[in-house]
Design an enzyme around this catalytic site. Structure first.
Site, PDB file in Angstrom:
ATOM      1  N   ASP A   1       0.907  -1.288   0.050  1.00  0.00           N
ATOM      2  CA  ASP A   1       0.025   0.109  -0.141  1.00  0.00           C
ATOM      3  C   ASP A   1       1.103   1.174  -0.019  1.00  0.00           C
ATOM      4  O   ASP A   1       1.949   1.242   0.745  1.00  0.00           O
ATOM      5  CB  ASP A   1      -0.970   0.034   1.180  1.00  0.00           C
ATOM      6  CG  ASP A   1      -1.826   1.082   1.050  1.00  0.00           C
ATOM      7  OD1 ASP A   1      -3.062   0.854   0.500  1.00  0.00           O
ATOM      8  OD2 ASP A   1      -1.719   2.258   1.679  1.00  0.00           O
TER       9      ASP A   1
ATOM     10  N   GLU B   1       1.057   5.723  -0.044  1.00  0.00           N
ATOM     11  CA  GLU B   1       0.386   6.839   0.168  1.00  0.00           C
ATOM     12  C   GLU B   1       1.051   7.997  -0.870  1.00  0.00           C
ATOM     13  O   GLU B   1       2.401   7.880  -1.121  1.00  0.00           O
ATOM     14  CB  GLU B   1       0.126   7.577   1.246  1.00  0.00           C
ATOM     15  CG  GLU B   1      -0.507   6.905   2.587  1.00  0.00           C
ATOM     16  CD  GLU B   1      -1.894   6.246   2.242  1.00  0.00           C
ATOM     17  OE1 GLU B   1      -2.610   7.139   1.451  1.00  0.00           O
ATOM     18  OE2 GLU B   1      -2.344   5.401   2.626  1.00  0.00           O
TER      19      GLU B   1
ATOM     20  N   HIS C   1      -5.888   5.180   5.882  1.00  0.00           N
ATOM     21  CA  HIS C   1      -5.243   5.985   4.796  1.00  0.00           C
ATOM     22  C   HIS C   1      -3.598   6.215   5.374  1.00  0.00           C
ATOM     23  O   HIS C   1      -3.112   7.237   4.680  1.00  0.00           O
ATOM     24  CB  HIS C   1      -6.088   7.284   4.646  1.00  0.00           C
ATOM     25  CG  HIS C   1      -7.477   7.116   4.379  1.00  0.00           C
ATOM     26  ND1 HIS C   1      -7.446   6.386   3.038  1.00  0.00           N
ATOM     27  CD2 HIS C   1      -8.596   7.517   4.490  1.00  0.00           C
ATOM     28  CE1 HIS C   1      -8.773   6.455   2.540  1.00  0.00           C
ATOM     29  NE2 HIS C   1      -9.533   6.991   3.825  1.00  0.00           N
TER      30      HIS C   1
ATOM     31  N   ASP D   1      -3.257   0.248   6.057  1.00  0.00           N
ATOM     32  CA  ASP D   1      -4.152  -0.274   5.086  1.00  0.00           C
ATOM     33  C   ASP D   1      -3.436  -1.500   4.470  1.00  0.00           C
ATOM     34  O   ASP D   1      -4.129  -2.585   4.174  1.00  0.00           O
ATOM     35  CB  ASP D   1      -4.108   0.613   3.905  1.00  0.00           C
ATOM     36  CG  ASP D   1      -5.050   1.861   4.131  1.00  0.00           C
ATOM     37  OD1 ASP D   1      -5.911   1.821   5.204  1.00  0.00           O
ATOM     38  OD2 ASP D   1      -5.281   3.088   3.575  1.00  0.00           O
TER      39      ASP D   1
END
Length: 459
Positions: free
Chosen positions: A7, A9, A145, A150
């Site tokens: 994951d 960001e 988030h 996540d």
């Protein structure tokens, strides 16, 4: 098989103009989570306020964080050789692939999307967003988030699918890799291990018994061909149901693969190999003196009443063989039965005039007898060398009476070869390939009982 559950960001946008601010990788070995990795990343661009509001990551947090280039090697070690897994996988994969390409690394893993997997494993849910599906399946998300929060939730979701609906994962891997043709009991990992090289391969059933032997210039592509396409559908289905494993031997050249395939089928007799068959009609090369005293050659079908100089399995092979003799010994194509008119009519200057009687029988017959003698000498045995499986190696075949009797892969001339039972099928293969073999690869050897005096083979 291991899985890298990822994951990231980002600063928003897409991988062409966005930056990565955080990445987390959770390694799953097929049974449980075995490793975790997380780091903030300096995106080398400003983080928009709305992204900070969503993730909590601001510009100050990433000021002293490493850039993607600085963590690239570490990330490659984590991802290499593992299946790339993410929720809405194309988003995370798109960024990772783009940024790895900027450090000159081509990233082409197998991929799985937990959104698509969840739709198949848990149909009828109201939503398949990570937050919603985790809520419906009672999966905690400790930090929504944020990359590790996540990634850990995605790993738990993936683990549930893997342990309760493993068929969904295996079928998705095959389909997404363009490898849905694979037999149900043959893993994608095993398929990727198959070499794209020339050799012989062995299909094995669940008990480890060989059920099929084949040869191929590209073993991986040939194996794939057994289970794709429309030909022989019944055999395809039978093999597909029974194949559990594949083994192989590399041979370096197609000729060696053909020889080894023949020997192995004869040795093992696998259930799905049709019996090797020889052509029903044999052709021969014959010679005789005509009324003018010239030696003539003729190609014809073999009968019990006539003994040929050499035997062939088709008239085309016999013609190719005879043409090489015509060229090597300056023989006349008309007197060899390959031309109906005198050579001067077609302005063939390679003929020295035997067909028009301008060359006397004595001179012509001397060369014709050299050709015949060379054919007889070749019956004593042939040693043929080919390229080996690696640079410093060569493959050696010994033929006696036209059939393979010894072979091996050697680095030195005095290394022993493996003695094998002679089979007529190897003679058939030799005849098929003989005109393609470079003369420098061939030596005529004396009979085994005597010394191996080497003669020059001039074809």
């Amino acid at each position: 098989m291991e899985y890298a559950i990822v994951d990231i960001e980002t600063t928003g946008g897409n991988f062409r103009n966005g930056g990565i601010t955080e990445i987390a990788v959770v390694i799953h070995d097929g049974e449980s989570i075995v490793q975790e990795y997380q780091t903030l990343i300096n995106p080398e661009q400003s983080i928009p306020a709305y992204i900070t509001g969503l993730t909590g990551i601001d510009n100050e947090m990433v000021t002293d964080a490493p850039t993607f280039e600085e963590i690239a090697d570490e990330l490659i070690d984590l991802l290499e050789g593992r299946v790339f897994v993410a929720h809405s996988v194309n988003f995370d994969f798109g960024f990772i692939r783009e940024f790895l390409s900027r450090v000159d690394y081509e990233f082409k893993p197998a991929k799985l999307c937990t959104v698509r997997l969840s739709r198949k494993a848990f149909p009828g849910q109201r939503s398949y967003s990570l937050g919603r599906i985790c809520e419906q399946l009672d999966i905690p998300i400790l930090a929504r988030h944020r990359a590790m929060g996540d990634a850990q939730a995605t790993a738990i979701l993936f683990d549930k699918i893997l342990k309760s609906h493993s068929d969904v994962i295996s079928s998705s891997l095959k389909r997404n890799s363009g490898e849905s043709f694979l037999p149900p009991n043959f893993s994608l990992t095993k398929f990727r291990e198959i070499p794209k090289a020339c050799g012989v391969y062995y299909m094995l059933n669940d008990k480890g018994k060989v059920i099929y032997v084949g040869k191929a210039i590209n073993i991986q592509e040939r194996f794939k061909g057994h289970f794709s396409g429309q030909s022989h559908p019944h055999l395809k289905q039978q093999l597909k149901a029974e194949v559990f494993d594949l083994k192989w031997q590399l041979t370096g050249t197609e000729f060696m693969a053909l020889m080894l395939e023949t020997l192995e089928i004869k040795r093992i007799w696998p259930k799905y190999n049709a019996a090797l068959k020889l052509p029903r009609t044999l052709w021969g090369l014959f010679s005789y003196l005509d009324g003018n005293g010239y030696t003539r050659f003729q190609i014809g079908k073999i009968s019990k009443a006539l003994q040929p100089l050499e035997t062939f399995f088709s008239s085309e092979e016999a013609k190719e063989y005879l043409k090489s003799g015509i060229s090597a010994y300056e023989l006349c194509p008309k007197l060899c039965g390959l031309r109906k008119v005198n050579c001067e009519v077609v302005q063939d200057t390679s003929c020295l005039g035997a067909c028009s009687s301008s060359e006397k029988p004595k001179q012509y017959n001397a060369r014709a007898q050299d050709f015949i003698q060379k054919i007889k000498e070749s019956k004593g045995g042939l040693r043929i060398e080919f390229s080996g499986r690696e640079e410093e190696e060569k493959a050696v075949c010994i033929f006696e009476g036209g059939m393979l009797t010894e072979y091996g892969f050697v680095k030195e001339d005095n290394e022993p070869l493996e003695r094998v039972k002679p089979y007529p099928e190897t003679s058939y293969l030799l005849k098929q390939f003989f005109h393609q073999i470079d003369p420098d690869q061939i030596q005529v050897i004396a009979p085994r009982k005597g010394s191996q005096t080497v003669l020059t083979f001039e074809f």
